[in-house]
Write an enzyme that holds these catalytic residues in place. Structure first.
Site, PDB file in Angstrom:
ATOM      1  N   GLU A 125       2.014   1.276  -6.475  1.00 43.95           N
ATOM      2  CA  GLU A 125       1.552   0.129  -5.695  1.00 43.95           C
ATOM      3  C   GLU A 125       1.489  -1.167  -6.518  1.00 43.95           C
ATOM      4  O   GLU A 125       1.957  -2.209  -6.085  1.00 43.95           O
ATOM      5  CB  GLU A 125       0.203   0.426  -5.023  1.00 43.95           C
ATOM      6  CG  GLU A 125       0.277   1.525  -3.962  1.00 43.95           C
ATOM      7  CD  GLU A 125       1.292   1.271  -2.852  1.00 43.95           C
ATOM      8  OE1 GLU A 125       1.790   0.134  -2.730  1.00 43.95           O
ATOM      9  OE2 GLU A 125       1.616   2.221  -2.112  1.00 43.95           O
ATOM     10  N   GLU A 175       7.873  -2.485   1.318  1.00 49.58           N
ATOM     11  CA  GLU A 175       8.197  -1.095   1.684  1.00 49.58           C
ATOM     12  C   GLU A 175       9.614  -0.747   1.239  1.00 49.58           C
ATOM     13  O   GLU A 175       9.871   0.362   0.775  1.00 49.58           O
ATOM     14  CB  GLU A 175       8.028  -0.863   3.188  1.00 49.58           C
ATOM     15  CG  GLU A 175       6.664  -1.253   3.763  1.00 49.58           C
ATOM     16  CD  GLU A 175       5.466  -0.689   3.020  1.00 49.58           C
ATOM     17  OE1 GLU A 175       5.591   0.390   2.407  1.00 49.58           O
ATOM     18  OE2 GLU A 175       4.396  -1.331   3.036  1.00 49.58           O
ATOM     19  N   GLU A 194       6.214   3.469   3.483  1.00 50.06           N
ATOM     20  CA  GLU A 194       7.567   3.525   2.906  1.00 50.06           C
ATOM     21  C   GLU A 194       8.278   4.873   3.035  1.00 50.06           C
ATOM     22  O   GLU A 194       9.137   5.198   2.210  1.00 50.06           O
ATOM     23  CB  GLU A 194       7.465   3.159   1.418  1.00 50.06           C
ATOM     24  CG  GLU A 194       6.744   4.199   0.516  1.00 50.06           C
ATOM     25  CD  GLU A 194       5.267   3.943   0.290  1.00 50.06           C
ATOM     26  OE1 GLU A 194       4.638   3.275   1.129  1.00 50.06           O
ATOM     27  OE2 GLU A 194       4.720   4.421  -0.730  1.00 50.06           O
TER      28      GLU A 194
HETATM   29  N1  TRP Z   1       1.964   3.155   0.826  1.00 55.79           N
HETATM   30  C1  TRP Z   1       1.555   2.188   1.806  1.00 55.79           C
HETATM   31  C2  TRP Z   1       1.896   0.830   1.204  1.00 55.79           C
HETATM   32  O1  TRP Z   1       2.979   0.395   1.258  1.00 55.79           O
HETATM   33  C3  TRP Z   1       0.100   2.264   2.103  1.00 55.79           C
HETATM   34  C4  TRP Z   1      -0.291   3.015   3.323  1.00 55.79           C
HETATM   35  C5  TRP Z   1       0.334   3.009   4.519  1.00 55.79           C
HETATM   36  C6  TRP Z   1      -1.426   3.815   3.520  1.00 55.79           C
HETATM   37  N2  TRP Z   1      -0.360   3.764   5.407  1.00 55.79           N
HETATM   38  C7  TRP Z   1      -1.432   4.262   4.824  1.00 55.79           C
HETATM   39  C8  TRP Z   1      -2.478   4.185   2.701  1.00 55.79           C
HETATM   40  C9  TRP Z   1      -2.429   5.073   5.338  1.00 55.79           C
HETATM   41  C10 TRP Z   1      -3.478   4.990   3.193  1.00 55.79           C
HETATM   42  C11 TRP Z   1      -3.451   5.423   4.507  1.00 55.79           C
HETATM   43  O2  TRP Z   1       1.173   0.205   0.550  1.00 55.79           O
HETATM   44 ZN    ZN Z   2       2.866  -0.034  -1.181  1.00 50.96          ZN
END
Ligand code: TRP
Ligand code: ZN
Length: 879
Positions: free
Chosen positions: A326, A304, A270
């Site tokens: 989350e 996202e 995001e």
């Molecule tokens: N924040 C992301 C989601 O929407 C999760 C995420 C994306 C992530 N890429 C990552 C977590 C790489 C750890 C490593 O949930």
């Molecule tokens: Zn997320």
């Protein structure tokens, strides 16, 4: 030698940093040979910081080439730098600008964290701790700063230059280079930083917000795939408008960009104004994507996008609070899908996900609270518990407070915490304040691991016309939490009279009963309803109103009654599952089912199929026996996966075999030659038809395998073709190898469809599967660094092939352990994730248990594992 405890980070040790970085000016010079990053960080000491307090910046695998403060290069004695940190020994106690320069090698970055190249495109992944692989920084989510980014790159290989926020300048930089400058006016933590440079195609659109801001939307992708981005764009616009309607949240920049890349460790990210997606969650066209893919794309695009408010504008103080963004954002995307499609169907499939992904985690060696209080490697906490249980906790809050009360709390949350990094405590506090209630006990849901057991028994006194419900909760110990407290559980319920309609009562005592909800907050409660004219059948935990494992004293007849009469669709679905589960578990434990019990279940299934008041998608979910993994966990110990596989196979034959003619007729009736559309009604129709095909194959109908082969050949879309392939593969019919070979030739050139072939190949439960999987992996052309390919093959084998992964000779375990050791040297996140497939091991029967343990200890004795993999391994073995 560092010990494990030195690596452990504790929530109780949280302290604000003595310095903050308030503004960031980054200058990237990108070339095919390497990238140079110059950073100008405006640093301020926090109030109260003592003179002489060093400034310690995070780094990871960085090479420092210069360092200065306010333009003056530092003497070697005034700083200390290594690959993983930069310390300024005695920084000025006033605002100053720290200038550093590092050189990076994105070309060889196979971990896919920080700046890396995916099919030639430069892109970044910074959550949770990837920014420190780009420059030295206070890489913690409570440091909020404004960012300005200049990128210079070769125009021929990187005509597209993107970063967060708005583009404020661009132009020629000589020598075949060009540049762009991007500014993001919103304060953000470094994990939301992103940059993309490459030769990409795009589609564009726009969206006007409720208050009239015109937002330019674009989705970037590899050339030639533009036509596959329209569904994602459509999903984005619907998400933007839904968040305005449902939560009053508007978008806050003039640009929103999405970039699809093919090498990505997760689903999507995001980053502010510049979401980066695993391309499997962007690309869709009817002949290569299934209905499931379309729904996933819609869901993740929404997820996202929703992070813009829940995650970006309001972010996490520290990574222990991950669930703050989350869990809440998953709740929001679940609600979006429920509003866009069928609420009942969405709820049932979310509960299936929770039970198949989160409950096993919560009941095994890797159990942890939704808000953990310690970790060794934060990347290992992007789990079903943080995401899915986190969403369930928010859902319970909404259930307890009601829609209006929940919205009041959310409004206050946005009002009070906008622009800040905050905590779970602060989140709960706004709901408590807005609704004038105490959520002290409720908070335990975030702090305590384990799935609570809820046991309910009932009794009816005809003479006194009273009905009693006894409820009891208990949570078993989990690693590090030997004793557990009672939780606040909203239990939605209804009483159903003999004629199938709702039943009332004149008085209720003994518990907290609100209309259609019992709130259990002690270890137990006994609730007495008076003025109850007949013995009711209770429908309990309607809509799965709390994430618990419920056992009741209901008879099979009561459950069949609920399957017919419960006004709650989830309740009807659950009742059928319970009836089937009781038969399966009985048989595995040595009590074969009685003929009339199977007949009754068969009748209920047949009636469900024939019921015109039920929608197709619901029927598709109802007409299926609980999966092997769920049966295994219901049994809970000394699991023999082969036996469970056989019992389920026999039960499928016994229940559905005699229904072959009805099922075939219904299957034919659902055949349609309408052009493909991804909407809920059309996809529900396909889901039911494909479920019926699955039943014909699984129940041993003589025509089943041929019919599947026929559907495979005739299919006009991927949903139908893949369903036919998958049911053939799962049953390993005589036709399966031919279909698989055909699929490979037809679609082998499309990596995302290749993944489907890999997964079906790895999920077949015949004895030859391990050799086939080995051969696929050994092929020199197999893309050994692409997370999607690796997960589709070996992830599916470890997670989705209970009998062959857990072969009694241990060969399946050894294969996965060797794979983990190999991949760990290149991409620790992928390795650690695949290793979690071993979490089942303590529940297996002794021979398989010993084999699994031996594979794990061998892996451990090799040494040299990444922190990601070592952490999962240590915790798995401790269970
Ligand atoms: N924040 C992301 C989601 O929407 C999760 C995420 C994306 C992530 N890429 C990552 C977590 C790489 C750890 C490593 O949930
Ligand atoms: Zn997320």
């Amino acid at each position: 030698m560092r010990t494990d405890s030195e690596h452990t980070i504790y929530l109780k040790d949280y302290t604000p940093s003595p310095y903050t970085i308030v503004a960031v000016d980054l200058d990237f010079r990108i070339t095919a040979e390497g990238t140079r990053v110059r950073a100008l960080l405006t640093v301020e000491p926090r109030e109260g910081t003592e003179p002489g307090t060093p400034l310690v910046l995070d780094g990871n695998e960085l090479t420092l080439t210069s360092v200065a403060i306010d333009g003056a290069p530092l003497m070697v004695s005034s700083y200390a730098a290594d690959a993983d940190s930069l310390t300024i020994v005695e920084p000025p106690l006033r605002r100053f600008v720290l200038e550093t320069e590092v050189s990076l090698k994105p070309e060889t970055n196979t971990r896919l964290m920080g700046l890396y190249r995916s099919s030639g495109t430069w892109c970044t992944q910074c959550e949770p701790e990837g920014f420190r692989r780009i420059t030295y920084y206070l890489d913690r989510p409570d440091n909020l700063a404004v960012f300005r980014v200049t990128m210079t790159a070769p125009r021929d290989i990187a005509p597209v230059l993107l970063a967060n926020g708005n583009k404020v300048a661009a132009g020629d930089a000589g020598d075949g280079m060009h540049y762009a400058v991007w500014e993001d006016p919103h304060l953000k933590p470094a994990y939301l930083f992103a940059l993309v440079a490459g030769d990409l195609g795009s589609i564009t659109d726009n969206f006007t917000t409720a208050s009239g801001r015109k937002v330019d939307l674009a989705i970037y992708c590899e050339h030639g795939k533009e036509d596959q981005c329209h569904w994602a764009m459509d999903s984005l616009k619907r998400s933007m408008s839904w968040d305005e309607r449902r939560f009053g949240r508007e978008y806050d920049l003039d640009i929103f960009n999405i970039v699809a890349v093919s090498d990505f460790n997760f689903g999507a990210m995001e980053n502010k104004g510049l979401n980066i997606f695993n391309d499997k969650l962007v690309f869709a066209k009817p002949d290569t994507a299934t209905d499931g893919d379309y729904e996933n794309i819609e869901r993740v695009i929404a997820h996202e996008y929703f992070h813009n408010w829940t995650g970006n504008r309001i972010t996490c103080r520290d990574w222990f609070q991950l669930c703050l963004k989350e869990g809440l954002t998953v709740y929001r995307d679940q609600e979006f899908t429920s509003d866009e499609r069928s609420r009942a169907v969405k709820r049932i499939s979310d509960v299936q996900t929770l039970r198949s992904a989160q409950f096993p985690e919560d009941g095994g060696p890797l159990a942890h609270p939704a808000r953990p209080d310690q970790y060794r490697e934060i990347n290992n906490f992007y789990t079903a518990t943080v995401y899915e249980k986190g969403a369930e906790i928010v859902r319970m809050l909404a259930t307890l407070l009601g829609e209006a009360g929940f919205r009041k709390g959310m409004d206050l949350y946005f009002e009070r915490h906008d622009g800040r990094a905050t905590t779970i405590e602060a989140f709960l506090a706004v709901f408590a304040e807005a609704n004038q209630i105490d959520l002290g006990q409720f908070q335990t849901w975030y702090l305590q691991a384990g799935t609570p057991k809820l046991t309910v028994s009932d009794s009816y006194d005809a003479a006194a016309q009273t009905y009693r419900l006894k409820l009891e909760q208990k949570t078993e110990p989990t690693p590090g939490q030997p004793t557990k407290q009672a939780l606040v559980m909203p239990i939605k319920f209804g009483l159903i009279g003999p004629n199938g309609s709702p039943m009332g009562w004149s008085h209720v005592s003994g518990g907290d009963v609100r209309d259609d909800m019992i709130v259990l907050s002690g270890d137990s409660a006994e609730i007495v309803f008076t003025g109850v004219a007949n013995r009711p059948v209770p429908s309990l935990l309607r809509g799965f109103s709390a994430p618990v494992n419920m056992t009741t004293t209901l008879t099979q007849d009561d459950r069949l009654f609920l399957a017919r009469h419960d006004s709650d669709p989830f309740g009807r679905w659950q009742a059928l599952q319970d009836v089937s589960m009781a038969l399966a578990v009985g048989a595995v434990n040595g009590t074969p089912w009685a003929e009339d019990a199977v007949t009754a279940l068969r009748q209920a299934m047949a009636d469900t199929l024939a019921n015109d008041n039920l929608d197709d998608a619901f029927k598709a979910l109802a007409l299926v026996l609980p999966g092997e993994a769920l049966i295994a966990r219901t049994i809970g110990k000394d699991i023999d996966p082969a036996k469970i596989h056989d019992v389920r196979d026999q039960l499928n034959r016994a229940v559905f075999g005699p229904l072959t003619s009805q099922v075939t007729a219904a299957y034919i009736k659902l055949t349609s030659d309408l052009p493909y559309a991804p909407d809920a009604a059309s996809s529900g129709r396909r889901a039911l038809r494909n479920r019926l095909l699955g039943l014909l194959v699984a129940s041993g109908a003589s025509e089943g395998p041929k019919l599947a082969a026929q559907q495979y050949a005739d299919a006009s879309n991927m949903t139908d073709r893949f369903a036919a392939l998958a049911v053939s593969g799962a049953a390993w019919t005589g036709e399966a190898p031919v279909l698989l070979a055909d699929f490979r030739t037809r679609f082998g050139g499309d990596p995302l469809v290749l993944d489907k072939w890999l997964s079906v190949s790895a999920s077949a439960q015949d004895d030859g599967v391990l050799e086939r999987v080995r051969a696929i992996l050994a092929d020199p052309n197999f893309p050994k660094n692409n997370p999607n390919r690796l997960r589709a093959l070996v992830g599916a084998f470890a997670m989705n092939n209970p009998t062959q992964f857990a072969r009694p000779d241990g060969a399946g375990f050894r294969f996965v352990a060797d794979f983990v050791a190999d991949v760990d040297t290149r991409n620790p996140q992928v390795a650690a994730r695949v290793l979690t497939g071993f979490r089942i091991w303590p529940m297996l029967e002794p021979v398989r248990r010993a084999a699994a343990k031996s594979a794990l200890t061998t892996l451990q004795s090799k040494g040299g594992l990444s922190r990601n993999t070592a952490d999962i391994l240590t915790r798995t073995l401790a269970g």
